[in-house]
Design an enzyme around this catalytic site. Sequence first.
Site, short mmCIF file in Angstrom:
data_model
loop_
_atom_site.label_atom_id
_atom_site.label_comp_id
_atom_site.label_asym_id
_atom_site.label_seq_id
_atom_site.Cartn_x
_atom_site.Cartn_y
_atom_site.Cartn_z
N TYR A 1 21.69 66.00 58.75
CA TYR A 1 21.61 64.61 58.40
C TYR A 1 20.32 63.88 58.78
CZ TYR A 1 23.16 59.84 57.15
OH TYR A 1 23.36 58.82 56.54
N LYS B 1 17.20 62.61 56.62
CA LYS B 1 16.74 61.25 56.37
C LYS B 1 15.21 61.17 57.06
CE LYS B 1 20.27 59.51 54.97
NZ LYS B 1 20.50 59.02 53.62
N SER C 1 30.18 54.91 45.26
CA SER C 1 30.26 54.64 46.90
C SER C 1 30.46 53.37 47.04
CB SER C 1 29.01 55.21 47.62
OG SER C 1 27.98 54.28 47.24
N LEU D 1 28.64 51.32 49.04
CA LEU D 1 27.48 50.41 48.71
C LEU D 1 26.96 50.67 47.23
CD1 LEU D 1 24.95 48.95 49.61
CD2 LEU D 1 23.91 51.16 50.13
N SER E 1 32.83 51.23 55.74
CA SER E 1 33.64 51.08 54.71
C SER E 1 34.21 49.64 54.73
CB SER E 1 34.99 52.05 54.75
OG SER E 1 35.70 51.81 55.79
#
Length: 324
Positions: free
Chosen positions: A192, A196, A48, A50, A227
């Site tokens: 999501y 988390k 990814s 990151l 991004s």
Amino acid sequence: MGVMAMLLLPLLLLLGISGLLFIYQEVSRLWSKSAVQNKVVVITDAISGLGKECARVFHTGGARLVLCGKNWERLENLYDALISVADPSKTFTPKLVLLDFSDISCVPDVAKEVLDCYGCVDILINNASMKVKGPAHKISLELDKKIMDANYFGPITLTKALLPNMISRRTGQIVLVNNIQGKFGIPFRTAYAASKHAALGFFDCLRAEVEEYDVVISTVSPTFIRSYHVYPEQGNWEASIWKFFFRKLTYGVHPVEVAEEVMRTVRRKKQEVFMANPIPKAAVYVRTFFPEFFFAVVACGVKEKLSVPEEGQLQQAKWASPWK
């Protein structure tokens, strides 16, 4: 003479400050390198945005990298990119491992492979994440489970597999790259946000459990990780408090910034880091101390149908999306 001195004083002061900043940056760089040099560092979802930046930062620092990802070709591309710019005398060849959190059963084998190779893991960076956006009643239970596997069960399964080694050696650090939605929920991201919240709760509890073994648990929670080239649309945001809040909330952090913060977190052994501009930070406190006001603002946004997916436009779960 006095006039000349007055003119030179600001210049000398500026040069002095610049010199001190340079020295501080160099010391920080060397300190960061020494903090991870020769350390075995496992990075999940290394392919990814990151993940790549974390790989670059820790590889430059002299870590023995284990790069995990679900696509072998992209792992090899990352490997080539790291090797091409590295000094072989100061860095180690990264190890590549296929890891797909959609198949939890493979995680123990991955942990065994890493431990068989290096004998230990010094730092685990849980970076993998999966997202979906849409009204709760339109998201299937199957998709909810996939999100929980990727964002919660996957990271904790790998953590549990590697943790006994850290405990027995009485050293180690586990870093969870989480999200602001581990602090409070945002409409149309129910699965999501739930994943988390669950991950943050697990690692908060784990922190207290392993402190006596000198194992450090760190959480890094940015707003969103954008991004390299994606920025939020401008739009007409002045119409409401919610739109202003939402714009500030969704203006994400660049992967380079987060990777550097992860390195600082490892170096300083920080327990919790919250990366956000003042608006999301304030929202966390408002949610805690003035929940009714917070809920009213969020509900207002829903009523105005800001970013509400229309029928047939449900955004399916994505890996390594522009927004984490």
